[in-house]
Write a protein that holds these residues in place. Structure first.
Motif, PDB file in Angstrom:
ATOM      1  N   UNK A  32       0.916  -1.186   0.170  1.00 41.38           N
ATOM      2  CA  UNK A  32      -0.134   0.055   0.019  1.00 41.38           C
ATOM      3  C   UNK A  32       0.826   1.275  -0.143  1.00 41.38           C
ATOM      4  N   UNK A  33       1.800   1.240   0.689  1.00 45.83           N
ATOM      5  CA  UNK A  33       2.676   2.338   0.916  1.00 45.83           C
ATOM      6  C   UNK A  33       3.446   2.516  -0.299  1.00 45.83           C
ATOM      7  N   UNK A  34       3.818   1.469  -1.191  1.00 45.24           N
ATOM      8  CA  UNK A  34       4.671   1.799  -2.406  1.00 45.24           C
ATOM      9  C   UNK A  34       3.598   1.999  -3.516  1.00 45.24           C
ATOM     10  N   UNK A  35       2.392   1.817  -3.440  1.00 44.72           N
ATOM     11  CA  UNK A  35       1.541   2.084  -4.316  1.00 44.72           C
ATOM     12  C   UNK A  35       0.993   3.523  -4.382  1.00 44.72           C
ATOM     13  N   UNK A  40      -2.001   4.106 -10.422  1.00 44.48           N
ATOM     14  CA  UNK A  40      -2.091   2.856 -10.786  1.00 44.48           C
ATOM     15  C   UNK A  40      -2.842   2.122  -9.726  1.00 44.48           C
ATOM     16  N   UNK A  41      -3.696   1.009 -10.579  1.00 42.86           N
ATOM     17  CA  UNK A  41      -4.281   0.150  -9.792  1.00 42.86           C
ATOM     18  C   UNK A  41      -3.398  -0.755  -8.482  1.00 42.86           C
ATOM     19  N   UNK A  42      -3.966  -1.247  -7.450  1.00 39.71           N
ATOM     20  CA  UNK A  42      -3.331  -2.192  -6.711  1.00 39.71           C
ATOM     21  C   UNK A  42      -2.713  -3.419  -7.482  1.00 39.71           C
ATOM     22  N   UNK A  43      -3.586  -4.174  -8.442  1.00 42.08           N
ATOM     23  CA  UNK A  43      -2.972  -5.142  -9.016  1.00 42.08           C
ATOM     24  C   UNK A  43      -1.785  -4.793  -9.877  1.00 42.08           C
ATOM     25  N   UNK A  44      -1.942  -3.662 -10.459  1.00 40.38           N
ATOM     26  CA  UNK A  44      -0.751  -3.302 -11.373  1.00 40.38           C
ATOM     27  C   UNK A  44       0.549  -3.088 -10.361  1.00 40.38           C
ATOM     28  N   UNK A  45       0.612  -2.490  -9.303  1.00 39.84           N
ATOM     29  CA  UNK A  45       1.658  -2.449  -8.349  1.00 39.84           C
ATOM     30  C   UNK A  45       2.214  -3.862  -8.108  1.00 39.84           C
ATOM     31  N   UNK A  46       1.138  -4.766  -7.762  1.00 40.14           N
ATOM     32  CA  UNK A  46       1.576  -6.014  -7.307  1.00 40.14           C
ATOM     33  C   UNK A  46       2.465  -6.797  -8.659  1.00 40.14           C
ATOM     34  N   UNK A  47       1.846  -6.514  -9.692  1.00 40.27           N
ATOM     35  CA  UNK A  47       2.769  -6.969 -10.661  1.00 40.27           C
ATOM     36  C   UNK A  47       4.164  -6.550 -10.738  1.00 40.27           C
ATOM     37  N   UNK A  48       4.390  -5.032 -10.832  1.00 39.19           N
ATOM     38  CA  UNK A  48       5.481  -4.565 -10.793  1.00 39.19           C
ATOM     39  C   UNK A  48       6.540  -5.095  -9.621  1.00 39.19           C
ATOM     40  N   UNK A  49       5.803  -5.382  -8.436  1.00 41.56           N
ATOM     41  CA  UNK A  49       6.646  -6.039  -7.562  1.00 41.56           C
ATOM     42  C   UNK A  49       6.979  -7.423  -7.915  1.00 41.56           C
ATOM     43  N   UNK A  50       6.134  -8.143  -8.505  1.00 42.64           N
ATOM     44  CA  UNK A  50       6.421  -9.492  -9.028  1.00 42.64           C
ATOM     45  C   UNK A  50       7.513  -9.509  -9.942  1.00 42.64           C
ATOM     46  N   UNK A  51       7.683  -8.693 -10.597  1.00 46.10           N
ATOM     47  CA  UNK A  51       8.791  -8.507 -11.543  1.00 46.10           C
ATOM     48  C   UNK A  51      10.002  -8.110 -10.982  1.00 46.10           C
TER      49      UNK A  51
END
Lengths: 110, 110
Positions: A32-35, A40-51
């Motif tokens: 949440x802090x990173x987003x 961007x949507x939360x899922x978009x951030x989660x995707x970036x984090x996964x990468x």
DNA sequence: TAGCTATATAACCATATGGATATATGCTAC
DNA sequence: GTAGCATATATCCATATGGTTATATAGCTA
């Protein structure tokens, strides 16, 4: 090692992901802090984090309800080491500095 | 600058392109010479070269019949500068070394 | 001018990427 | 155990990427 560099450079090619790394340079942060700074949507951030995680640039923790991320410096060092091979092309003082350091006591110049 | 980094990291994310840079570290080379080590079509190599050039990592020359490529070090320095901001995370001797160099006469430690 | 060499561009294709929304999962708190 | 919060996963979509073959362009050579 080539595969690692592929994943690392590819991860670094996105400005959102570089900004996330920049934030993590100040210490661990929740998703949440990173987003927060991004539109961007939360899922978009989660995707970036996964990468970033698959490139080895960050790591996930476990803390109560959240999974804070932290920087994983080794991957960044991989980049630094790679680019250092080219340093002589732009840094004219490189050889001179290198010679100098090799003569200094107590400094390991590898 | 962010756009530059996007293009540079993106260009570096491909092993063929990194190998091309590696070859150019030995001096200028024609497209045919650069293509030689790879089992790729000539147009594929031309595309890679275009990506590298647009990222500012290489430059095209003009020489009789051919258009030799040369390394453009500035873009690589951009990478080195970017990653240097994270150096403290993996290099424990960084602060110490930095302090030391700043005291040395005649060495510009920027 | 015609042909050869070196390279670029066009058109096409399959897969990857980065985004969205909707939904699932896993803890925490009541 | 039900609700709520934090995060992950599924699905879908548009565009980008990396490859191919075919063709165009530009300079050299005969």
């Amino acid at each position: 090692m080539d595969d690692k560099l592929d994943a690392i450079f590819s991860a670094l090619a996105d400005p959102t992901r570089r900004a996330i790394l920049g934030r993590l340079a100040n210490g661990k942060a929740t998703v949440a802090e990173l987003a927060d700074p991004f539109e961007l949507s939360q899922p978009a951030i989660s995707k970036h984090l996964k990468v970033l995680e698959q490139a080895g640039l960050i790591r996930s923790g476990r803390e109560a309800n959240s999974r804070p991320r932290v920087l994983e410096p080794a991957a960044l060092k991989t980049v630094a080491d790679w680019v250092a091979d080219y340093r002589r092309f732009w840094d004219q003082s490189f050889d001179r500095l290198d010679d100098y350091l090799s003569k200094v006591q107590g400094y390991d110049n590898d």
